[in-house]
Design an enzyme around this catalytic site. Structure first.
Site, mmCIF file in Angstrom:
data_model
loop_
_atom_site.group_PDB
_atom_site.id
_atom_site.type_symbol
_atom_site.label_atom_id
_atom_site.label_comp_id
_atom_site.label_asym_id
_atom_site.label_seq_id
_atom_site.Cartn_x
_atom_site.Cartn_y
_atom_site.Cartn_z
ATOM 1 N N HIS A 84 -11.340 -21.709 -5.442
ATOM 2 C CA HIS A 84 -12.449 -22.632 -5.641
ATOM 3 C C HIS A 84 -13.631 -22.317 -4.744
ATOM 4 C CE1 HIS A 84 -9.450 -25.067 -7.794
ATOM 5 N NE2 HIS A 84 -10.485 -25.638 -8.369
ATOM 6 N N GLY A 85 -13.361 -21.745 -3.578
ATOM 7 C CA GLY A 85 -14.478 -21.415 -2.689
ATOM 8 C C GLY A 85 -13.982 -20.715 -1.441
#
Lengths: 472, 540
Positions: free
Chosen positions: A324-325
């Site tokens: 996601h990041g």
């Protein structure tokens, strides 16, 4: 270009659809050209990397299918996976990794200023593109489906614009037949248009509205963050991320339907989940499916010891968090979900049966929302501040600056109703009667027309940043 | 099926029509209100002009072309203004809220409109100037007054009212200051300091309260952020009297006809409501009055230079109606230079202001400061420009300052402001008293650190602590100190930080502690009694 931008709504979409209907014999070519143009508009440089990587995967795919040597087949999958993960690793994680190593070196007493600071622009959709290309190679290796008959079909699978920016992650075998045989029928156009506009409304009118409240709360310094603001902010972000993401999925599914493709659902009322296992069967379904099929099962799944199973679960969700990041907060979010899934397996799924269903849903929603605080926060310090504020209602904040305006309140209320209405006992019957209502298509189209007018008003207003007069 | 096709057709039309319609209407340029809304002609508000980027390989690969086209379509599609106004109207009618100007227009409890800047100041959301910053402002005003007075130019300060502070009972609860903070008091405190220093000041706040008590309508219309010209009349008159007193020449006297109430706004009266960009404009009642000159008073006499913000426009409106001044030079936020009655407007290069021509040869110089903006950026630029402009021919030579070798880097300047970085934890500077040993010495300046959080103390030569501050990166701290009279020819001050200077970075290879900006030193002698303040009584 974003689906809620004027250029997409007024130029790209009408232009593409007009040509798509007028030129049925060249639909795939047209769609491929439009998809490449769509991506090149946002990533004029990275598209060459993506095309080169797709070309490599296309030839590797054929090599996998044609070769009789297991070693060669494995080698092709490995090369493809390494190339794709290398692409993702460089663009998404190189800077983060170097920063982490530098911090560790500094902590160990070394001179951290020797480490260069890498700032690499993250190409849009690289995570989704890489995952889909890996699924293609692995599926061919496993014998699930056939390779793309030509480069055009493969590139269309990779770059199909509706699902390019934010999923859902699709497998080639799921749309293989649709690439060569699909028809554009009136009912699909109608259903697809309704789905697209519904998703657009969720994104623009709900998610973007509550986002203002969430952003305001998460930006508050410690002295101005009180319990009510913290709870409001957490609730607002929980709704924002759901309506934003599911809205985008709706738009992707709706656009594909209009073009004759049928994609699987990506969200299924996730905030009605009764536990974390249930949550991941409802939230970003294509991602959780990918994790299970291409990570969890190859690691051994639950075929090994209990400890091995728990370890596999945690590892999968740690990597999911990082997907996601590239930040420690995302990692922590993944760890939390891994732990909760492990707890489900260990004892919670049995123990929670003692609780009424509503309590299970409420507890899961609360825990998921708490995890969103870490997900959203810029760093652990600000996440900690907000989490502490949630549980210290006696600490006043001066001056109180978070105000939930009527329109944000309305968006929050509508959002909560949309999420939790299915819990009402008349709901299944209501849904069934609605589905059988003869005026349903007209009603939905009329409602979408009104929705579109509101969306256009919001989009237009958001683009107008005017001030009273020019101040230096 | 037919109904569904019709509805799908409508949706398709909404999506497909705006761009072709734009090109068609721009080619034909129809007239009428409907055309204005379709062609986005009458949206209110100042926006940054967008630039069209030509298509080249470079602009394509760096994304600037795409950004330009996306922005162009988003700002120009046919019917954009219609969408904005209708959406704003729905939001306003249901929620009394607007997204315009970053939601900076707020409705008060009684329907009055407020601008966020003024509410933020009133509520204490923005840091209010502390005692040192007010002292520094007063010192700078005194220095400027002294410099101009030595050149025979009267200098008058006028404080204009903030609508939020004027109608505190109308402010929504969420913007009321907490009990521990209370309402802002900078206006009263500055008034007190200027009175003590003998600097001519016109208290526009008090005068506007007096004016409102006489007028049939409030001094600020509900739909605007500024005072009305009628309400500003008393202040405009007081400024004329103050300039007259200081310059020893008679100037125009204003007269006001009985005000009338109409539904038509006057000038800025409805600036906030127009900024809402609603479909149905808000209406209020507005004051109109004819402002002239008293019989026998001079017409078009004197050259005025005035520096200030948007509240000056109502003063200009009053003076121009009365034909009071021969020429007015207005430095709007010290960034735009406008002249009246012949209207011209030019950009101001703050480093190249003609102080000799525009200020030293004026018959009067007025500085307008709104009570909500005592630390505005334009004021910093104005004072820096004044220091540079008037220092070229110093009638009052500034005291010499010696910076301890090795403790400071050499002085730097951007052409307007001057500063020095400290190089050590302890940094001394020595100020010559210039023969004014009999008088206390006022020393002031501003300190900033960009990356280092530190506690900074300022010590006298005997080691006593004069001042202390907690420096936050990027935020200025002001100091203004009064050193007692001394027989010594110099005074030494010592800055002591609790942190070592920040290590060299990529932008600057020097270890840097803090920066000292715009140091001033001034004997603490009140200004001449000739420049007594006019009394805020009576009116037009």
């Amino acid at each position: 270009m974003l689906f809620n931008s004027a250029i997409f709504l007024f130029a790209f979409l009408p232009g593409l659809f007009a040509l798509y209907l007028a030129w049925p014999s060249r639909r795939n070519l047209l769609l491929l050209a439009a998809s490449l143009a769509f991506y090149a508009w946002a990533e004029p440089v990275f598209i060459f990397w993506a095309l080169g990587s797709a070309l490599l995967d296309y030839f590797l795919g054929h090599a996998i299918v044609r070769s009789t040597s297991e070693r060669v087949r494995r080698g092709c999958v490995a090369i493809g996976a390494i190339a794709n993960l290398g692409l993702l690793g460089w663009f998404k994680y190189a800077g983060f990794t170097l920063g982490a190593v530098s911090s560790l070196a500094g902590w160990l007493g070394a001179d951290s200023s020797r480490f260069p600071v890498l700032r690499i622009a993250l190409p849009i959709a690289v995570s989704f593109i890489v995952f889909e290309k890996i699924t293609y190679l692995v599926d061919l290796y496993r014998g699930n489906g056939r390779p793309a008959p030509n480069l055009r079909s493969y590139l269309l699978y990779v770059f199909l614009f509706p699902k390019l920016l934010a999923g859902p992650i699709i497998r080639y075998c799921d749309i293989e037949s649709q690439l060569t045989q699909r028809a554009v029928v009136f009912s699909d156009v109608r259903e697809g248009l309704v789905r697209f506009l519904y998703g657009l409304g969720k994104k623009v009118l709900l998610a973007d509205h509550v986002a203002k409240l969430a952003d305001a709360v998460f930006a508050l310094p410690a002295g101005r963050l009180d319990a009510s603001a913290a709870w409001l902010g957490m609730l607002a972000f929980s709704l924002q991320i759901y309506f934003d993401f599911s809205g985008y999925s709706d738009m992707a599914i709706g656009l594909c339907r209009m073009l004759g493709f049928r994609l699987r659902e990506n969200f299924r009322m996730p905030y009605l989940a009764e536990n974390f296992t249930d949550f991941w069967r409802r939230w970003h379904i294509s991602l959780s499916t990918w994790i299970r099929e291409y990570l969890y099962l190859p690691l051994g799944g639950n075929r090994g010891s209990t400890a091995r199973t728990y370890g596999n679960l945690c590892l999968c969700f740690v990597l999911s968090g990082l997907w996601h990041g590239a930040a420690w907060t995302f990692l922590a979010w993944g760890v939390f979900h891994g732990i909760m899934l492990t707890a489900d397996r260990a004892f919670w799924l049995r123990w929670q049966q003692r609780l009424p269903r509503l309590a299970r849903i409420a507890l899961t929603f609360l825990l998921v929302s708490l995890s969103w605080v870490v997900f959203r926060a810029a760093d652990f310090a600000s996440a900690g501040r907000l989490l502490v504020a949630l549980v210290t209602p006696w600490r006043p904040a001066q001056p109180a600056v978070v105000w939930c305006s009527p329109d944000v309140t309305a968006a929050l209320t509508i959002g909560l109703v949309l999420i939790f209405a299915p819990l009402l006992s008349p709901w299944p019957e209501f849904v069934e009667r609605y589905r059988r209502w003869s005026w349903r298509p007209e009603f939905e189209l009329a409602a979408c027309l009104v929705l579109l007018c509101c969306v256009l008003g919001k989009i237009a207003t958001d683009s107008f940043h005017a001030f009273l007069y020019f101040r230096f | 099926m037919r109904r569904q096709t019709f509805l799908i057709g409508l949706i398709a039309l909404l999506l497909a029509a705006p761009l072709p319609a734009l090109f068609l209407l721009e080619a034909t340029q129809p007239k009428g209100a409907w055309a204005d809304w379709l062609l986005n002609r009458t949206l209110v508000g100042v926006t940054l002009p967008s630039q069209n980027t030509p298509f080249t390989a470079r602009t394509w690969f760096d994304g600037s072309f795409q950004l330009s086209v996306t922005k162009w379509v988003g700002e120009r599609f046919c019917g954009r203004e219609l969408c904005i106004r209708l959406y704003n109207q729905v939001l306003w009618s249901l929620c009394r809220k607007s997204y315009m100007a970053a939601e900076s227009v707020v409705t008060g409890t009684d329907g009055r409109l407020f601008e966020m800047n003024y509410l933020a100041h009133y509520a204490g959301l923005d840091l209010r100037p502390n005692r040192h910053e007010l002292d520094l402002l007063a010192l700078r005003l005194r220095l400027l007054h002294r410099q101009l007075a030595a050149r025979g130019v009267p200098f008058v300060v006028v404080i204009t009212p903030s609508k939020a502070a004027f109608y505190p009972d109308s402010i929504p609860t969420r913007y009321q200051p907490p009990a521990t903070l209370g309402r802002p008091l900078e206006h009263e405190r500055l008034h007190e300091r200027l009175s003590r220093d003998g600097i001519p000041m016109v208290d526009g706040v008090a005068l506007t309260h007096l004016a409102e008590s006489r007028l049939p309508l409030p001094a600020f219309p509900a739909t605007g952020t500024h005072w009305t010209p009628v309400a500003a009349g008393d202040t405009a008159e007081a400024i004329l009297r103050a300039c007259e007193l200081a310059s020893h020449q008679s100037l125009a006297r204003l007269s006001l006809s009985p005000p009338q109430v109409t539904n038509e706004p006057n000038g800025f009266d409805d600036d906030l409501s127009r900024l809402l960009n609603l479909a149905v404009p808000l209406r209020d009642r507005y004051l109109h009055a004819s402002i002239g000159r008293a019989e026998g008073s001079p017409r078009r006499k004197g050259q005025l230079t005035i520096v200030g913000g948007s509240f000056v426009y109502q003063l200009l409106s009053v003076w121009e109606q009365a034909e009071a001044w021969e020429q007015i030079r207005f430095f709007y936020y010290f960034g735009q230079r406008e002249t009246y009655p012949t209207v011209t407007s030019t950009n101001v290069d703050r480093r190249r202001v003609d102080w000799e021509g525009d200020f030293c040869h004026a018959d009067a110089v007025v500085l307008e400061i709104n009570e909500a903006a005592f630390t505005g950026e334009h004021l910093e630029a104005f004072f820096a420009s004044a220091q540079a402009g008037l220092a070229k021919d110093p009638i009052i030579p500034p005291p010499g300052v010696t910076f301890a070798p090795g403790a400071w880097y050499r002085e730097e300047s951007d052409g307007l402001r001057r500063w020095r970085w400290s190089a050590l934890r302890t940094s001394d500077l020595t100020i010559e008293r210039n023969g004014s040993a009999a008088a206390p010495l006022l020393v002031a300046g501003r300190i900033i650190s960009y990356s280092l959080r530190q506690t900074l103390r300022l010590l006298a030569s005997d080691g006593s602590e004069l001042w202390r501050t907690q420096l936050e990166p990027g935020r200025y701290s002001a100091f203004c100190l009064r050193l007692p009279a001394s027989s010594a020819p110099t005074s030494t001050l010592r800055f002591v930080s609790d942190a070592e200077p920040a290590p060299p970075g990529k932008k600057d290879t020097r270890p840097l502690g803090f920066a000292l900006f715009d140091l001033v030193a001034e004997p603490d002698i009140p200004c001449s009694a000739d420049t007594a303040l006019p009394s805020p009584t009576g009116g037009l």
